[in-house]
Design a protein around this motif. Structure first.
Motif, PDB file in Angstrom:
ATOM      1  N   PRO A 248      -2.982  -0.136   7.678  1.00 53.71           N
ATOM      2  CA  PRO A 248      -2.862   0.478   6.294  1.00 53.71           C
ATOM      3  C   PRO A 248      -1.959  -0.406   5.319  1.00 53.71           C
ATOM      4  CG  PRO A 248      -2.312   2.261   7.840  1.00 53.71           C
ATOM      5  CD  PRO A 248      -2.252   0.764   8.888  1.00 53.71           C
ATOM      6  N   ASP A 263      -8.771  -0.379   6.732  1.00 57.01           N
ATOM      7  CA  ASP A 263      -7.915  -0.100   7.482  1.00 57.01           C
ATOM      8  C   ASP A 263      -8.107   0.828   8.702  1.00 57.01           C
ATOM      9  OD1 ASP A 263      -8.443   2.055   5.762  1.00 57.01           O
ATOM     10  OD2 ASP A 263      -6.162   2.686   5.979  1.00 57.01           O
ATOM     11  N   GLU A 264      -9.083   1.789   8.522  1.00 61.64           N
ATOM     12  CA  GLU A 264      -9.436   2.292   9.560  1.00 61.64           C
ATOM     13  C   GLU A 264     -10.370   1.684  10.709  1.00 61.64           C
ATOM     14  OE1 GLU A 264     -11.839   5.355   7.320  1.00 61.64           O
ATOM     15  OE2 GLU A 264     -10.199   6.643   7.208  1.00 61.64           O
TER      16      GLU A 264
END
Length: 358
Positions: A248, A263-264
């Motif tokens: 993140p 980010d995921e």
């Protein structure tokens, strides 16, 4: 063609045994170079880059230089002469980098990058062939040729399948979520792919050379394998965990809001990479033992697993599709360790113990 790993893996290899493979490789390279030089328009059209016709013709010399250099690289790896390879690579990188920079500031555009590749290949060729570990000669031997090409063919097809295993997700992301979705996935996967490539070049190639030298001694091979996965668990595993944990923050610093979801994806692929970076040495030890067919089997299972799972479940976002891909790859990893337990004779307890200690 997979000849380099085959050369590295062979415990007994006479200079005469490389003559015929070298000639065949040269003919293949000449054919590739001829296609690039005489049919640049057709190649450009095939790869949907019609404006790159001139660049394709320019790069035609590279396949020949690369193939000839690959034999010196393989032979130096075979004798664990990584010092010479490092010097050659650093020299070629510096000279080609300076060449590209000079051309770029003089408005050569894309040609600067092409010339960087050409100069890189040319310098590597000159440096390594100026002090060759092996020289072609008129003498040749058919002894062991069948096994050499058999091993190399398994490696060749295994690499092709492994390439498609990674590209299945790219194609599905593009078809379901378009260019924007593909852009998000590409950015999210960049660190994962880069780290795997760097770690592969730093550890896997050295490990294959070292393990091949002791493949006849099962006790030493088992010890080397366990020490290697311990090192991977100590050094490489934490890198992926740190990147996943900080995904993140990394995304917030490097990208704006339009890259939401990066980010995921980075987190999911980092978790996969943390396990893969240890599991990859399973393939190395199996290859060192000459079990290249098992590498082909594993990579085939990766493709089949990815294809089945990605097409069997619906996904509403790039992140969900990435999650399914990660799941498909994780399902194959236990099979990889089972093959090592079966063929190398290492116990599951020893494997788990070394990974845990790392």
């Amino acid at each position: 063609m997979g000849l380099a790993p085959a050369i590295i893996q062979r415990s007994m290899l006479e200079d005469e045994q490389l003559t015929i493979p070298f000639i065949i490789a040269i003919f293949v390279a000449l054919a590739s170079s001829s296609i690039l030089y005489f049919y640049p328009y057709e190649v450009a059209k095939f790869i949907h880059a019609e404006r790159a016709e001139g660049l394709i013709k320019l790069i035609a010399l590279v396949p020949l230089l690369t193939v000839m250099t690959s034999f010196q690289i393989a032979m130096k790896k075979r004798i664990l002469d990584f010092k010479s390879l490092t010097k050659a690579t650093v020299t070629a990188t510096l000279i080609s980098g300076v060449t590209a920079f000079i051309l770029a500031i003089n408005d050569f555009g894309a040609k600067a990058l092409v010339w960087q590749v050409i100069v890189m290949a040319a310098v590597m060729f000159m440096v390594l062939w100026s002090q060759p570990t092996w020289k072609p000669s008129s003498a040749f031997s058919l002894s062991g040729l069948k096994s050499l090409f058999s091993f190399s063919s398994y490696i060749f097809f295994s690499r092709i399948i492994d390439f498609f295993a990674l590209r299945i997700l790219d194609l599905l992301v593009l078809s379901k979520f378009g260019v924007i979705g593909l852009g998000i996935y590409t950015v999210g996967s960049k660190i994962y792919l880069t780290l795997l490539e760097l770690l592969a070049s730093a550890f896997l190639e050295v490990s294959l050379s070292a393990m091949s030298k002791i493949s006849h001694n099962l006790d030493k091979l088992q010890e080397s394998y366990l020490r290697t996965i311990y090192t991977a668990a100590t050094v490489a595993f934490p890198l992926f965990i740190i990147i996943g944990t900080l995904s993140p923050e990394i995304s917030a610093v490097l990208f704006d809001s339009k890259w939401q979801g990066v980010d995921e994806i980075m987190l999911l692929l980092s978790a996969l990479g943390a396990i893969q970076v240890i599991q990859y040495f399973n393939g190395t030890v199996l290859a060192a033992m000459g079990e290249a067919k098992l590498l082909l089997l594993l990579n085939s299972l990766k493709v089949v697993s990815a294809a089945v799972i990605l097409t069997s479940f619906e996904s509403s976002s790039v992140t969900e599709l990435t999650y399914l891909f990660v799941l498909s790859q994780l399902l194959v990893i236990p099979i990889s360790f089972m093959l090592v337990i079966t063929y190398v004779g290492v116990t599951a307890r020893a494997i788990i113990g070394n990974i845990y200690q790392g």
